[in-house]
Design an enzyme around this catalytic site. Structure first.
Site, mmCIF file in Angstrom:
data_model
loop_
_atom_site.group_PDB
_atom_site.id
_atom_site.type_symbol
_atom_site.label_atom_id
_atom_site.label_comp_id
_atom_site.label_asym_id
_atom_site.label_seq_id
_atom_site.Cartn_x
_atom_site.Cartn_y
_atom_site.Cartn_z
ATOM 1 N N ALA A 46 -40.202 44.715 -3.039
ATOM 2 C CA ALA A 46 -40.738 46.074 -3.151
ATOM 3 C C ALA A 46 -42.016 46.097 -3.986
ATOM 4 O O ALA A 46 -42.444 45.077 -4.529
ATOM 5 C CB ALA A 46 -39.683 46.993 -3.737
ATOM 6 N N HIS A 47 -42.598 47.270 -4.102
ATOM 7 C CA HIS A 47 -43.883 47.437 -4.781
ATOM 8 C C HIS A 47 -43.836 46.948 -6.225
ATOM 9 O O HIS A 47 -42.876 47.167 -6.935
ATOM 10 C CB HIS A 47 -44.370 48.886 -4.741
ATOM 11 C CG HIS A 47 -43.349 49.913 -5.089
ATOM 12 N ND1 HIS A 47 -43.627 51.249 -5.049
ATOM 13 C CD2 HIS A 47 -42.062 49.817 -5.444
ATOM 14 C CE1 HIS A 47 -42.555 51.914 -5.383
ATOM 15 N NE2 HIS A 47 -41.596 51.085 -5.624
ATOM 16 N N ASN A 48 -44.908 46.272 -6.600
ATOM 17 C CA ASN A 48 -45.141 45.854 -7.984
ATOM 18 C C ASN A 48 -44.197 44.762 -8.465
ATOM 19 O O ASN A 48 -44.127 44.506 -9.665
ATOM 20 C CB ASN A 48 -45.075 47.057 -8.947
ATOM 21 C CG ASN A 48 -46.202 48.034 -8.704
ATOM 22 O OD1 ASN A 48 -46.096 48.918 -7.849
ATOM 23 N ND2 ASN A 48 -47.299 47.873 -9.409
#
Lengths: 351, 351, 351
Positions: free
Chosen positions: A241-243
């Site tokens: 997922a993001h980051n």
């Protein structure tokens, strides 16, 4: 059937830097498993345990530790037969490599830069300001959105999509259908309590020698960078997922999912179908068994199993105890009777 | 709305080999569920339980067991209404079939062989030495790497990627975006402890009548063959790792994952989100409930649930006991008090 | 790096409808996280907890609640800084928008209708009788099978496949590689006990403002409609099976799977890797924790965790009790000894 470069065993041993035993002129025509091997095939055996299987095998030659009798077959002697076999296969196996250059049925933006030694195959789309490095192969139906950078010697298999500003180092491999840089799943709630999108304007960086499995998704960061570090290996249908920050040499096995902003430190191994909640850290060298679910930080080197995750020994003891639980409840009732505690009636005990 | 071939009910009954009751000339104009059916629609009812719903339905005709009163509607009488309804729909539903031949916007290698009755649709890529059999449909944006063989009457939906040497039997269906033959996830560790790739040079064979769901990944073998046997059914987003052998008529439900070298024998059913560790065998006809995680061989015919997997009855007893566990711990303390065992203080009991 | 529309802070505040504090002419040149921000960047802080991080940040301006001291930086004051920041980013971030019109390398059926303001990008395939509404963007390599309807202002990312009769409302976003309308996994068993396909002839409807993640699969209905309602948000690699009904504003987090005919009512949140068995109902506003497995209907507003699912408090108590179980078994044996019950020998207790 795969095709191989016929190679004298002596030459192969020299390239692997391992001693040869027997006929250096013996020609390797293929590689195979012990069961399937024929007289032109090279096999490997891990140790004495497999000596019987080798004796029964039709193989013509073997990579084997010094302790294993190869029954007169020529042998490359190695302390790490699996590793040397992998290296041998990489040398021997022939692959169709599409020719360098841009296929006439491909769309390359005028301001993109494609190294002349790279291959852009049929129906690939190379967006504005992209670059593709030396000898990299972009298979059919790959889409690079604008501003994607691909290093040297990468291989991007058919159907991969790389969203804006994705950056790949050298020797990165993306397998079929991987989705790199799609929006992270970021929402807040508006004044009416409805999900409201948080724009996802960060990017994905995948460093040298990393490999991403088929149909895996590595989402762009909300702001900043989702990073897959050097030599990390991510299996099919994983989601990052993001980051997230996936460390060097990390192994993430099939269908695992990392929630937003998870940090996985170098060398950790997450077996299949594991999951993490967001904003936590998996320490260097940690091992998470298959299907483990992690809700808090994991110390370096820890070995966890289960959902919720427990240390390995506690998990084994707990699962063993769990199997005895129905019986334990009966024993508990017997003890209650023995000491004159009225056994709870059905339905009462939850009260 | 789907379109149907208007058909006299008598003709349909004859094709299904079932007795007709009522007007043989009644024309079936469509099929629908009991709730949505209109006067031109054919429905099915499984048994007397659904007689009331049929009475309220607007349907014009029904496939029903002899025991169900169809309220004067013409009926096809069947001991297996669901199965005959499925066959009826297959006969009645009209589908757009793309025309035979190669779309002008497709790339077919000069040494590939495409049967003249097959369809290769827009932007498909057919690699060197591939073959596509009679009446097979290759939808837009399918990529066949070199040496792929596709039998007769197959349908490969848009976006599928078939890597080198994949072989499909007859009547195989691959749904959108399936990734067949991507590299297995095989690594060893080098002298510095870093993951080192084991080249994956095997292939995938999918036998007659098998069906693979959207965005599923079937990985090629390391050496040898990953095999999906005749009439096996694999759902969306499943992963079948390298060297697995999925037996005839096996059902693998959504998001399940088989680790490397898993053997699933004929007729086994693995419900959604199940997982197996590698190198084990699921016996013929076994049933694994949803989310089951299997760590060792499963006997033929066994019914397992849970993670780690337990036999069905043990799992139900254990889950029921687990729900009573917090209360049991209180009861245990009460018994300890009754017999004069000092109750452990918080933190002590784990010691 | 993402690019931004340089905007006076006063103008931005006016567009957000929030009061400005400080220099209205200060120009926002970008947005960033507190850690990464430079002097031209706008950041946001949720509350006083982050005041220290803001003090250390290089940011030039902030969106902050009135209670937070911005250290002299110009500020937009907001009771919901995260929501206003999301809105600000949506206003400020520049994206490459492909030009309106049909790319010369795209195939559009003669009887399809594409609004002149829409973009059909390279190698997209628009099937017979499809329609694409105003300003919608169909990225490269998207395939619309016949009879697909797309509303206005949609964005369909590269590699998505939309099967026959799929219908999208307005402002729907599909991320890379999503598979919409593939066949549901519907089989019955024939007279020989083999899986026999139930034709899947229904369709998928995705209503306004819904968003579907990368490599997610939304299967068509067997008969009728699989429906994703207004503003529902579905994350990467989720699976929604045939005939599901996903309510307004529902959030379905990564790798979750809904089995056939599941109804999820408005506003429910299903965290990552959750699963449901078929034909059940998740009540409005329910919350299912990560990895929850649901086997029966969930009441509105319930909060469930675990597999099998339990109410939140019961789950926490049960998991806590489970960790104490091995010790409890030892205590049970001690009590048995104290009351003269012969402790069961190894292997006996399961009898």
């Amino acid at each position: 059937m795969p095709r191989f470069r016929a190679t004298a065993l002596g030459d192969l041993a020299a390239r692997l830097g391992r001693p040869l035993e027997g006929d250096a002129a013996w020609v390797v025509r293929g590689v195979a498993s012990l069961e399937d091997a024929g007289p032109g095939d090279l096999v490997f055996v891990r140790g004495p345990r497999y000596a019987g299987a080798l004796a029964r095998s039709g193989a013509g030659a073997a990579i084997a530790p010094p302790s294993v009798d190869t029954g007169g077959r020529p042998a490359i002697r190695s302390p790490r037969p699996d590793l040397d076999f992998a290296r041998a296969v990489a040398q021997l196996a022939l692959r169709d490599r599409p020719p360098a250059g841009v296929h006439p049925a491909a769309v390359v933006a005028p301001d993109a830069h494609v190294d002349p030694s790279a291959c852009i195959d049929a129906y690939a789309v190379i967006g504005a300001r992209c670059s593709v490095g030396a000898r990299s192969i972009v298979h059919p139906h790959v889409v690079l959105y604008p501003d994607v950078k691909i290093g040297a010697d990468c291989e991007i298999h058919a159907g991969c999509v790389l969203r804006e500003e994705t950056e790949l180092g050298d020797r990165v491999v993306l397998h079929s259908g991987a989705a790199i840089g799609a929006d992270g799943f970021g929402y807040t709630f508006d004044e009416q309590g409805r999900p409201a999108k948080i724009p996802q304007i960060g990017r994905v960086v995948i460093e040298d020698d990393a490999e991403i499995g088929a149909l895996a998704a590595i989402d762009r960061a909300t702001l900043g960078t989702t990073r897959i570090r050097r030599n990390a290996k991510i299996d099919d249908l994983c989601v990052v997922a993001h980051n997230c920050d996936v460390g060097e040499n990390v192994i993430l096995v099939g269908q695992s999912g990392l929630a937003g902003s998870t940090v996985v430190e170098a060398g950790a191994i997450l077996m299949g179908q594991t999951g993490t909640t967001g904003h936590l850290r998996i320490g260097a060298g940690a091992f998470l068994g298959g299907r483990t679910a992690v809700h808090k930080d994991v110390p370096a080197g820890a070995r966890l199993f289960g959902a919720p995750a427990m240390p390995e020994r506690a998990w084994h003891r707990t699962m063993s105890a769990l199997a005895r639980l129905p019986d334990a409840l009966r024993r508990l009732r017997a003890v209650e009777r023995a000491v004159g505690i009225r056994a709870p009636r059905a339905g009462e005990e939850e009260a």
